[in-house]
Write a protein that holds these residues in place. Structure first.
Motif, PDB file in Angstrom:
ATOM      1  N   ASP A   1      32.476  33.880  42.311  1.00  0.00           N
ATOM      2  CA  ASP A   1      33.379  34.396  43.345  1.00  0.00           C
ATOM      3  C   ASP A   1      32.687  35.427  44.208  1.00  0.00           C
ATOM      4  O   ASP A   1      32.731  35.396  45.418  1.00  0.00           O
ATOM      5  N   LYS A   2      32.042  36.376  43.530  1.00  0.00           N
ATOM      6  CA  LYS A   2      31.359  37.462  44.237  1.00  0.00           C
ATOM      7  C   LYS A   2      30.298  36.909  45.158  1.00  0.00           C
ATOM      8  O   LYS A   2      30.141  37.334  46.296  1.00  0.00           O
TER       9      LYS A   2
ATOM     10  N   THR B   1      33.029  32.498  36.669  1.00  0.00           N
ATOM     11  CA  THR B   1      33.796  32.387  37.916  1.00  0.00           C
ATOM     12  C   THR B   1      33.757  33.686  38.688  1.00  0.00           C
ATOM     13  O   THR B   1      33.659  33.678  39.901  1.00  0.00           O
ATOM     14  N   SER B   2      33.832  34.803  37.975  1.00  0.00           N
ATOM     15  CA  SER B   2      33.865  36.060  38.717  1.00  0.00           C
ATOM     16  C   SER B   2      32.546  36.264  39.444  1.00  0.00           C
ATOM     17  O   SER B   2      32.511  36.674  40.591  1.00  0.00           O
ATOM     18  N   ARG B   3      31.424  35.968  38.797  1.00  0.00           N
ATOM     19  CA  ARG B   3      30.143  36.143  39.474  1.00  0.00           C
ATOM     20  C   ARG B   3      30.026  35.179  40.655  1.00  0.00           C
ATOM     21  O   ARG B   3      29.550  35.527  41.717  1.00  0.00           O
TER      22      ARG B   3
ATOM     23  N   MET C   1      42.299  41.091  41.562  1.00  0.00           N
ATOM     24  CA  MET C   1      41.536  39.836  41.543  1.00  0.00           C
ATOM     25  C   MET C   1      41.787  39.115  40.226  1.00  0.00           C
ATOM     26  O   MET C   1      41.601  39.683  39.157  1.00  0.00           O
TER      27      MET C   1
ATOM     28  N   VAL D   1      40.623  36.382  37.707  1.00  0.00           N
ATOM     29  CA  VAL D   1      39.496  35.490  37.472  1.00  0.00           C
ATOM     30  C   VAL D   1      39.672  34.719  36.173  1.00  0.00           C
ATOM     31  O   VAL D   1      39.198  33.601  36.030  1.00  0.00           O
ATOM     32  N   ASP D   2      40.360  35.353  35.236  1.00  0.00           N
ATOM     33  CA  ASP D   2      40.353  34.814  33.892  1.00  0.00           C
ATOM     34  C   ASP D   2      41.410  33.739  33.740  1.00  0.00           C
ATOM     35  O   ASP D   2      42.395  33.903  33.055  1.00  0.00           O
TER      36      ASP D   2
ATOM     37  N   GLY E   1      35.283  32.872  32.447  1.00  0.00           N
ATOM     38  CA  GLY E   1      35.748  33.918  33.362  1.00  0.00           C
ATOM     39  C   GLY E   1      34.593  34.677  33.959  1.00  0.00           C
ATOM     40  O   GLY E   1      34.555  34.954  35.156  1.00  0.00           O
TER      41      GLY E   1
ATOM     42  N   LYS F   1      40.022  36.162  45.872  1.00  0.00           N
ATOM     43  CA  LYS F   1      39.689  34.971  45.072  1.00  0.00           C
ATOM     44  C   LYS F   1      39.246  33.880  46.028  1.00  0.00           C
ATOM     45  O   LYS F   1      39.919  33.589  47.008  1.00  0.00           O
TER      46      LYS F   1
END
Ligand code: SF4
Lengths: 159, 459, 166
Positions: free
Chosen positions: A19-20, A15-17, A1, A3-4, A12, A156
């Motif tokens: 995304d989840k 976005t990752s949270r 994945m 994200v950064d 980052g 993603k």
């Protein structure tokens, strides 16, 4: 994945949270378009009905318009004659979209190796999950669905 | 109706020009992928308002070359393909094909096997009608009926699975017999399942038969006269709804149907509602047949005491390979490790005792040379089952009508030609005429009552 | 089988069409008649309309490719009489160079689709057929797959989606 992308750590992180969260929302609202052609449709009926209850996975509502669907269930043999139709249906779906190949006919062509059938729908369109079996048992289908949900969760997310 | 899923793959040139000339008419494609077209066909209709002026039906979207495949394999290899002809009632196709080859070879199958075939065929027929009525009711908006019917079908599938090892694509027929005997608890399970199915049918009867909406949409819609039906060669429930009582099981009895006591329900008007009623009644009759068959089925000496223990098939194969064949004949093993009812003792009950068509039990294959040779001759490429030169037409009553197999043999181990004459094609050919002049919305009801099974229609 | 044991159908056909009948037998109890191409329409009408026979069903219409034999093809008809509960099979040999037989569409409506299928699969033409196009395969398909010289795995290029507006 990945994200950064933005460079900054905080960005980052967000976005990752996000995304989840989007993934979590999407995986439990799978609106499917069943493209039923053949014998596998009988097993699809069994899965969709009360006995095996696909509703538990948030995939209980088939949409019979590709424009309202997220997941294309290709159920049954795809012949050379129907393949253009399948492609048109796929192209009419909005992103993000996923494709499930249901049954060995759609995975590889199965034992129908002849002039009239397509050797697996991946000759025609990209596939995310392959569910083998001729026809797959309802339990296998549910397993495939869970795998699809995992895939949706971990990928993603396009927004 | 005019959903986005209507895709033109082929528009006949003339029809298009005609439509352009008179611009008050509209062309509309229903299918090939449409929620109410279970299975894939395309109906192109020309509409004047809501009324259908012209209809054209395009089939063949599920053409899978059944007949070509049959020619390229041996006689036994055709069975898996027959499962997928009418995939709602595969047992009937299996036995129809097996019956044709047996007729050609002059094989006589054992009594018990005949009863097993009747029982499995009738279970398949009930499942077929359940699916048909359930699906067509769902398309008219009665979703709960569909759920009930599927529930009942699930019990029948479980039953089928116990006997054959598979739910849908069963490949249960064999030339000269069936794959396995009925398991021990079958009778009890079967009676239970039938009892529960009857309850479901009662419920559905209450929901549909006197339902005003359902009746309004079915009564007087999709009418076909008996003369037309005969000219179109229609058989099965579709024909019987017009009042002609032709049923292969009565007119040309096969297996043990002549010993069964059952009625052939007929309709009067030949509309959708009659077809619904005929199918409902046929299920009751089928269940009657199953119960009679369960009462009459002869018990083989399957429960006779025997010496030796049951050993696993793979272990037996290993012993045989290493030449430790002493005493092997006394043992009993299963032909299929996952399936009950495939042991040696039951073999004689369910298979024709004919060396030309019969694979001997595994115990004998691994312990004596004659059986080994016999096995070898049947399995090996270029040997196999070889019916004599000739041709045969064999028919059985399928879920939708007369299902015929026409086989031409040239004396080798591969059929020269296998023709499947499926019952679905005839009502489909008539459909264009039936729906013309009717309302657009009636297509759904009429098409549902045809019970089109694409696998059998397009083969 | 000796002539005396023939069924009513075979006897009647022998009477009426004796000169055009090529062969007749009742192998496995199934009446079979082989007639010449020119007689098939008349024979079918006779079978349907004769009050003693009344074969009102055209149960099946197909073909067989005998490949090495001459004439190469055989069109096979199965008729059923509801009233007398009898069946008969009629076969018509058709050569490779001119594979054409008379269409039965004026007599039975189902003949339309069955003949289209036979054309599709074997390339046998039917004279006076109103609309002889492929039934199961698509128009772009080349050849006739149930002929013995068509390999089972010979695929043809996929046809792309067509523009519905075009
Ligand atoms: S995978 Fe098997 S059951 Fe499914 S459509 Fe293909 S042949 Fe039929």
């Amino acid at each position: 994945m990945e994200v950064d992308k933005g460079g900054g750590t905080e960005f980052g992180f967000f976005t990752s949270r996000l995304d989840k969260m989007i993934g979590w929302a999407r995986k439990f609202s799978v609106f499917q378009y069943p493209f039923i052609t053949a014998c596998c449709g009988m097993e699809y009926m069994s899965v969709a009905c009360a006995h095996y209850d696909i509703d538990r996975f948030g995939a209980g509502l088939p949409r019979f318009s590709p424009r309202q669907a997220d997941v294309l269930f290709v159920v049954g043999t795809i012949s050379q004659k129907i393949a253009p139709v399948l492609l048109t249906v796929y192209e009419q779906m909005c992103s993000p979209k996923w494709v499930v190949a249901f049954g060995v006919c759609t995975c590889t062509g199965g034992f129908y190796d002849d002039y009239a059938t397509v050797r697996g729908i991946d000759h025609v369109l990209p596939v995310d999950i392959y569910i083998p079996g001729c026809p797959p048992r309802p339990e296998t289908v549910l397993n495939g669905l869970i795998m699809l949900q995992e895939k949706i969760q971990n990928q993603k997310q396009e927004v | 109706m005019s959903d986005s899923t209507t895709i033109t793959t082929k528009t006949p040139e003339e029809t298009k020009q005609e439509v352009e000339k008179s611009n008050k008419n509209m062309m509309l494609n229903v299918g090939p992928s449409h929620p109410a077209m279970h299975g894939v066909i395309q109906i192109s209709v020309e509409l004047e308002g809501e009324v259908i002026r012209k209809a054209d039906i395009e089939i063949g979207y599920l053409h899978r070359a059944f007949e070509k495949h049959s020619e390229s394999g041996t006689y036994t290899q055709v069975f898996p393909y027959t499962d997928r002809l009418n995939y709602v009632s595969p047992a009937i196709n299996n036995f129809g094909y097996a019956g044709a080859v047996e007729k050609l070879m002059g094989l006589e199958i054992p009594e018990r096997c005949k009863y097993i075939r009747v029982i499995m065929s009738e279970i398949a027929r009930v499942a077929d009608h359940l699916t048909c009525i359930g699906a067509s009711a769902m398309e008219l908006g009665a979703f709960s009926v569909f759920l009930y019917m599927m529930k009942a079908r699930e019990w029948l599938y479980e039953l089928t699975e116990n006997v054959t090892g598979a739910r849908i694509t069963i490949s249960y027929g064999r030339i000269g017999g069936v794959k396995a005997d009925l398991p021990k608890e079958f009778t009890e399970q079967c009676r239970q399942a039938l009892k529960k199915t009857r309850e479901v049918l009662e419920e559905v009867d209450g929901l549909l038969t006197r339902n005003r909406i359902f009746m309004d949409r079915m009564r007087g819609v999709g009418v076909i006269s008996a003369e037309d039906a005969i000219s179109f060669g229609i058989t099965g429930p579709f024909l019987r709804s017009t009042g002609v009582a032709y049923d292969v099981r009565k007119a040309w009895p096969y297996l043990v149907y002549d010993r069964m006591n059952f009625d052939v329900p007929v309709g009067t008007t030949g509309d959708n509602f009659d077809r619904y009623l005929v199918r409902m009644e046929e299920m009751q009759q089928s269940m009657r047949i199953i119960e009679q068959a369960l009462d009459q089925i002869p018990e083989g000496p399957t429960n006779i005491d025997h010496e030796g223990r049951v050993i696993e098939p793979d272990l037996m194969a290993d012993l045989g390979k290493f030449g430790k064949t002493a005493g092997l004949l006394k043992n009993e093993t299963l032909l299929e490790p996952t399936l009950e009812g495939t042991g040696k003792r039951v073999h004689l009950q369910i298979r024709a005792n004919d060396k030309d068509a019969w694979i001997p039990p595994k115990e004998q294959v691994y312990s004596n040379i004659e059986a080994l040779m016999n096995h070898f001759k049947i399995i090996m490429l270029g040997h196999g089952i070889r019916p004599p030169k000739g041709e045969v037409y064999n028919m059985v009553e399928g879920g939708n009508g007369e299902l015929g197999f026409y086989i031409v043999s040239d004396g080798t181990d591969r059929p020269w030609r296998v023709r499947c004459n499926g019952p679905c094609m005839r009502p489909m050919a008539a459909l264009a005429g039936i729906i013309t002049g009717g309302q657009m919305a009636d297509i759904i009801a009429t098409f549902g009552s045809v019970n089109m099974i694409a696998g059998e229609l397009d083969r | 089988m000796p002539e005396a044991e023939w069924s009513k159908t075979l006897k009647k056909i022998q009477e009426q069409f004796g000169d055009r009948v090529i062969e007749m037998h009742a192998q496995l109890g199934q009446d079979t008649v082989v007639v010449s191409k020119a007689a098939i329409f008349e024979l079918a009408r006779f079978l349907r309309d004769d009050p003693d026979l009344k074969y009102n069903y055209l149960m099946d219409l197909t073909a067989v490719d005998h490949f090495t034999r001459k004439p190469r093809f055989e069109v096979v008809y199965h008729f059923l009489s509801l009233e007398y509960n009898a069946r008969v099979r009629v076969k018509v040999p058709v050569g490779e160079s001119d594979p054409e037989v008379e269409s039965l569409t004026p007599l039975w409506k189902i003949a339309n689709w069955l003949e289209r299928e036979t054309w599709d699969m074997f390339g046998i033409k039917f004279k006076n057929h109103p609309d002889l196009r492929r039934l199961l395969l698509y128009p772009e398909f080349q050849g006739h797959p149930l002929r013995k010289d068509y390999p089972v795995t010979k695929r043809q290029p996929l046809v792309g989606p067509k523009d519905p507006q075009a």
